[in-house]
Design a protein around this motif. Structure first.
Motif, PDB file in Angstrom:
ATOM      1  N   ASN A   1      -2.298  25.822 -44.145  1.00 34.76           N
ATOM      2  CA  ASN A   1      -1.976  26.210 -42.773  1.00 34.76           C
ATOM      3  C   ASN A   1      -3.050  25.797 -41.777  1.00 34.76           C
ATOM      4  OD1 ASN A   1       0.480  27.443 -43.533  1.00 34.76           O
ATOM      5  ND2 ASN A   1      -0.670  29.235 -44.203  1.00 34.76           N
ATOM      6  N   GLY A   2      -3.765  24.728 -42.112  1.00 33.39           N
ATOM      7  CA  GLY A   2      -4.806  24.226 -41.228  1.00 33.39           C
ATOM      8  C   GLY A   2      -4.321  23.037 -40.417  1.00 33.39           C
ATOM      9  N   LEU A   3      -5.253  22.405 -39.779  1.00 33.93           N
ATOM     10  CA  LEU A   3      -4.943  21.223 -38.993  1.00 33.93           C
ATOM     11  C   LEU A   3      -4.614  20.061 -39.921  1.00 33.93           C
ATOM     12  CD1 LEU A   3      -7.759  21.664 -36.338  1.00 33.93           C
ATOM     13  CD2 LEU A   3      -5.295  21.899 -35.951  1.00 33.93           C
ATOM     14  N   PRO A   4      -3.825  19.100 -39.449  1.00 32.21           N
ATOM     15  CA  PRO A   4      -3.396  17.992 -40.305  1.00 32.21           C
ATOM     16  C   PRO A   4      -4.527  17.013 -40.624  1.00 32.21           C
ATOM     17  CG  PRO A   4      -2.701  17.610 -38.051  1.00 32.21           C
ATOM     18  CD  PRO A   4      -3.285  19.006 -38.099  1.00 32.21           C
ATOM     19  N   GLU A   5      -4.317  16.275 -41.696  1.00 32.40           N
ATOM     20  CA  GLU A   5      -5.269  15.230 -42.072  1.00 32.40           C
ATOM     21  C   GLU A   5      -4.984  13.980 -41.261  1.00 32.40           C
ATOM     22  OE1 GLU A   5      -6.867  14.620 -46.016  1.00 32.40           O
ATOM     23  OE2 GLU A   5      -5.368  16.061 -46.725  1.00 32.40           O
ATOM     24  N   LEU A   6      -5.334  14.045 -39.994  1.00 35.91           N
ATOM     25  CA  LEU A   6      -5.163  12.938 -39.064  1.00 35.91           C
ATOM     26  C   LEU A   6      -6.499  12.642 -38.414  1.00 35.91           C
ATOM     27  CD1 LEU A   6      -2.038  14.200 -37.086  1.00 35.91           C
ATOM     28  CD2 LEU A   6      -2.057  12.362 -38.769  1.00 35.91           C
ATOM     29  N   SER A   7      -6.765  11.384 -38.172  1.00 35.84           N
ATOM     30  CA  SER A   7      -7.924  11.004 -37.387  1.00 35.84           C
ATOM     31  C   SER A   7      -7.417  10.437 -36.074  1.00 35.84           C
ATOM     32  CB  SER A   7      -8.763   9.961 -38.132  1.00 35.84           C
ATOM     33  OG  SER A   7      -9.389  10.548 -39.245  1.00 35.84           O
ATOM     34  N   LEU A   8      -7.942  10.980 -34.984  1.00 30.11           N
ATOM     35  CA  LEU A   8      -7.528  10.547 -33.655  1.00 30.11           C
ATOM     36  C   LEU A   8      -8.732  10.006 -32.893  1.00 30.11           C
ATOM     37  CD1 LEU A   8      -5.201  13.550 -32.717  1.00 30.11           C
ATOM     38  CD2 LEU A   8      -4.513  11.273 -33.518  1.00 30.11           C
ATOM     39  N   PRO A   9      -8.524   8.959 -32.085  1.00 29.34           N
ATOM     40  CA  PRO A   9      -9.624   8.376 -31.328  1.00 29.34           C
ATOM     41  C   PRO A   9     -10.036   9.248 -30.146  1.00 29.34           C
ATOM     42  CG  PRO A   9      -7.580   7.256 -30.797  1.00 29.34           C
ATOM     43  CD  PRO A   9      -7.261   8.229 -31.909  1.00 29.34           C
ATOM     44  N   CYS A  10     -11.295   9.138 -29.792  1.00 28.84           N
ATOM     45  CA  CYS A  10     -11.850   9.896 -28.680  1.00 28.84           C
ATOM     46  C   CYS A  10     -11.391   9.297 -27.351  1.00 28.84           C
ATOM     47  CB  CYS A  10     -13.370   9.856 -28.768  1.00 28.84           C
ATOM     48  SG  CYS A  10     -14.194  11.044 -27.712  1.00 28.84           S
ATOM     49  N   LEU A  11     -11.069  10.149 -26.403  1.00 31.49           N
ATOM     50  CA  LEU A  11     -10.731   9.679 -25.061  1.00 31.49           C
ATOM     51  C   LEU A  11     -11.989   9.202 -24.347  1.00 31.49           C
ATOM     52  CD1 LEU A  11      -8.571   9.303 -22.865  1.00 31.49           C
ATOM     53  CD2 LEU A  11      -8.986  11.672 -22.167  1.00 31.49           C
ATOM     54  N   GLY A  12     -13.106   9.823 -24.641  1.00 30.33           N
ATOM     55  CA  GLY A  12     -14.394   9.406 -24.094  1.00 30.33           C
ATOM     56  C   GLY A  12     -15.097   8.505 -25.087  1.00 30.33           C
ATOM     57  N   ASN A  13     -16.342   8.809 -25.367  1.00 31.43           N
ATOM     58  CA  ASN A  13     -17.118   8.032 -26.328  1.00 31.43           C
ATOM     59  C   ASN A  13     -17.274   8.822 -27.612  1.00 31.43           C
ATOM     60  OD1 ASN A  13     -17.647   5.884 -24.519  1.00 31.43           O
ATOM     61  ND2 ASN A  13     -19.227   7.118 -23.531  1.00 31.43           N
ATOM     62  N   GLY A  14     -17.442   8.117 -28.712  1.00 28.48           N
ATOM     63  CA  GLY A  14     -17.709   8.771 -29.976  1.00 28.48           C
ATOM     64  C   GLY A  14     -16.746   8.322 -31.055  1.00 28.48           C
ATOM     65  N   PRO A  15     -16.997   8.776 -32.275  1.00 26.64           N
ATOM     66  CA  PRO A  15     -16.155   8.387 -33.407  1.00 26.64           C
ATOM     67  C   PRO A  15     -14.826   9.133 -33.414  1.00 26.64           C
ATOM     68  CG  PRO A  15     -17.811   9.947 -34.120  1.00 26.64           C
ATOM     69  CD  PRO A  15     -18.097   9.651 -32.671  1.00 26.64           C
ATOM     70  N   ASP A  16     -13.923   8.706 -34.262  1.00 27.32           N
ATOM     71  CA  ASP A  16     -12.645   9.393 -34.434  1.00 27.32           C
ATOM     72  C   ASP A  16     -12.879  10.823 -34.913  1.00 27.32           C
ATOM     73  OD1 ASP A  16     -11.515   6.947 -33.898  1.00 27.32           O
ATOM     74  OD2 ASP A  16     -10.616   6.680 -35.868  1.00 27.32           O
ATOM     75  N   VAL A  17     -11.961  11.713 -34.577  1.00 26.45           N
ATOM     76  CA  VAL A  17     -12.003  13.096 -35.058  1.00 26.45           C
ATOM     77  C   VAL A  17     -10.971  13.227 -36.160  1.00 26.45           C
ATOM     78  CG1 VAL A  17     -11.467  15.491 -34.505  1.00 26.45           C
ATOM     79  CG2 VAL A  17     -12.712  14.110 -32.876  1.00 26.45           C
ATOM     80  N   ARG A  18     -11.414  13.672 -37.323  1.00 26.38           N
ATOM     81  CA  ARG A  18     -10.485  14.017 -38.404  1.00 26.38           C
ATOM     82  C   ARG A  18     -10.187  15.496 -38.227  1.00 26.38           C
ATOM     83  NH1 ARG A  18     -11.265  15.915 -43.729  1.00 26.38           N
ATOM     84  NH2 ARG A  18      -9.412  15.563 -44.995  1.00 26.38           N
ATOM     85  N   LEU A  19      -8.970  15.804 -37.794  1.00 21.79           N
ATOM     86  CA  LEU A  19      -8.618  17.171 -37.437  1.00 21.79           C
ATOM     87  C   LEU A  19      -8.817  18.148 -38.585  1.00 21.79           C
ATOM     88  CD1 LEU A  19      -5.443  16.571 -35.226  1.00 21.79           C
ATOM     89  CD2 LEU A  19      -7.824  16.853 -34.506  1.00 21.79           C
ATOM     90  N   ALA A  20      -8.517  17.758 -39.816  1.00 21.94           N
ATOM     91  CA  ALA A  20      -8.653  18.652 -40.970  1.00 21.94           C
ATOM     92  C   ALA A  20     -10.096  19.097 -41.204  1.00 21.94           C
ATOM     93  CB  ALA A  20      -8.095  17.984 -42.225  1.00 21.94           C
ATOM     94  N   ASP A  21     -11.064  18.401 -40.615  1.00 19.39           N
ATOM     95  CA  ASP A  21     -12.474  18.767 -40.759  1.00 19.39           C
ATOM     96  C   ASP A  21     -12.889  19.906 -39.834  1.00 19.39           C
ATOM     97  OD1 ASP A  21     -12.850  16.738 -42.618  1.00 19.39           O
ATOM     98  OD2 ASP A  21     -13.667  15.327 -41.144  1.00 19.39           O
TER      99      ASP A  21
END
Length: 186
Positions: A50-70
């Motif tokens: 019941n957590g966040l999905p295992e998806l990586s989404l790119p940052c709108l600003g600067n920085g690396p992708d966010v893996r939501l499940a983390d």
């Protein structure tokens, strides 16, 4: 405090084709994106039920992708788009929550074809927290997004404790949800 540090270690991402984020250390492709909160890197964690999905989404600003499940909470995630009228209505409440510094936040720019307008919107509304881009509606199924706005409340274990569909109508409503769903008093 460890939870805040955990989100501070959360990341947003890169996208080389399409113009959002920062391709491997170069300057931001979207004008003004450098003024948004940078997306820091995350430490990989196992997904939770019941957590966040295992998806990586790119940052709108600067920085690396966010893996939501983390991501772990307490955390408030707001799904928005610059073209969404109700998103504009609730933006001041989200900005005030972010300004309080009491709970980490992440924005998801959802199904938005104009990243330059998304950057402008986030800056103009004072949405000072990190934002990721979900141009392809990747979170639609897991968060049951019918359309923006949507606000998800993630607890310390990484479980999505509650999802509020639709516009937030007052600061009091948002603050009460943060208290009731995450145990954070503002």
């Amino acid at each position: 405090m460890a939870v805040v540090v955990g989100l501070t270690a959360a990341g947003c991402g890169e996208e080389s084709a399409g113009g959002v984020g920062t391709p491997s250390g170069s300057a931001s492709v979207v004008p003004g994106a450098e003024r948004l909160a940078a997306c820091p890197a995350t430490v990989s964690k196992p997904p939770v039920s019941n957590g966040l999905p295992e998806l990586s989404l790119p940052c709108l600003g600067n920085g690396p992708d966010v893996r939501l499940a983390d991501l772990r909470g307490p955390l408030v995630i707001n799904v928005w788009a610059q073209w969404c009228g109700p998103c504009r209505e609730e933006a001041p409440y989200l900005a005030a929550l972010a300004k309080s510094g009491k709970v980490p936040m992440l924005g998801i720019d959802y199904d938005d074809p104009r990243p330059e307008l998304a950057v402008k919107f986030a800056g103009a509304e004072g949405l000072t927290y990190a934002h990721v881009v979900d141009r392809d509606k990747a979170v639609q199924r897991s968060l049951k997004v019918g359309g923006p706005p949507l606000t998800a409340f993630v607890d310390a274990n990484g479980t999505v404790a509650y999802v509020h569909h639709g516009v937030l109508t007052s600061q009091q409503q948002l603050n009460q949800l943060v208290k009731d769903k995450l145990g954070v008093t503002l």
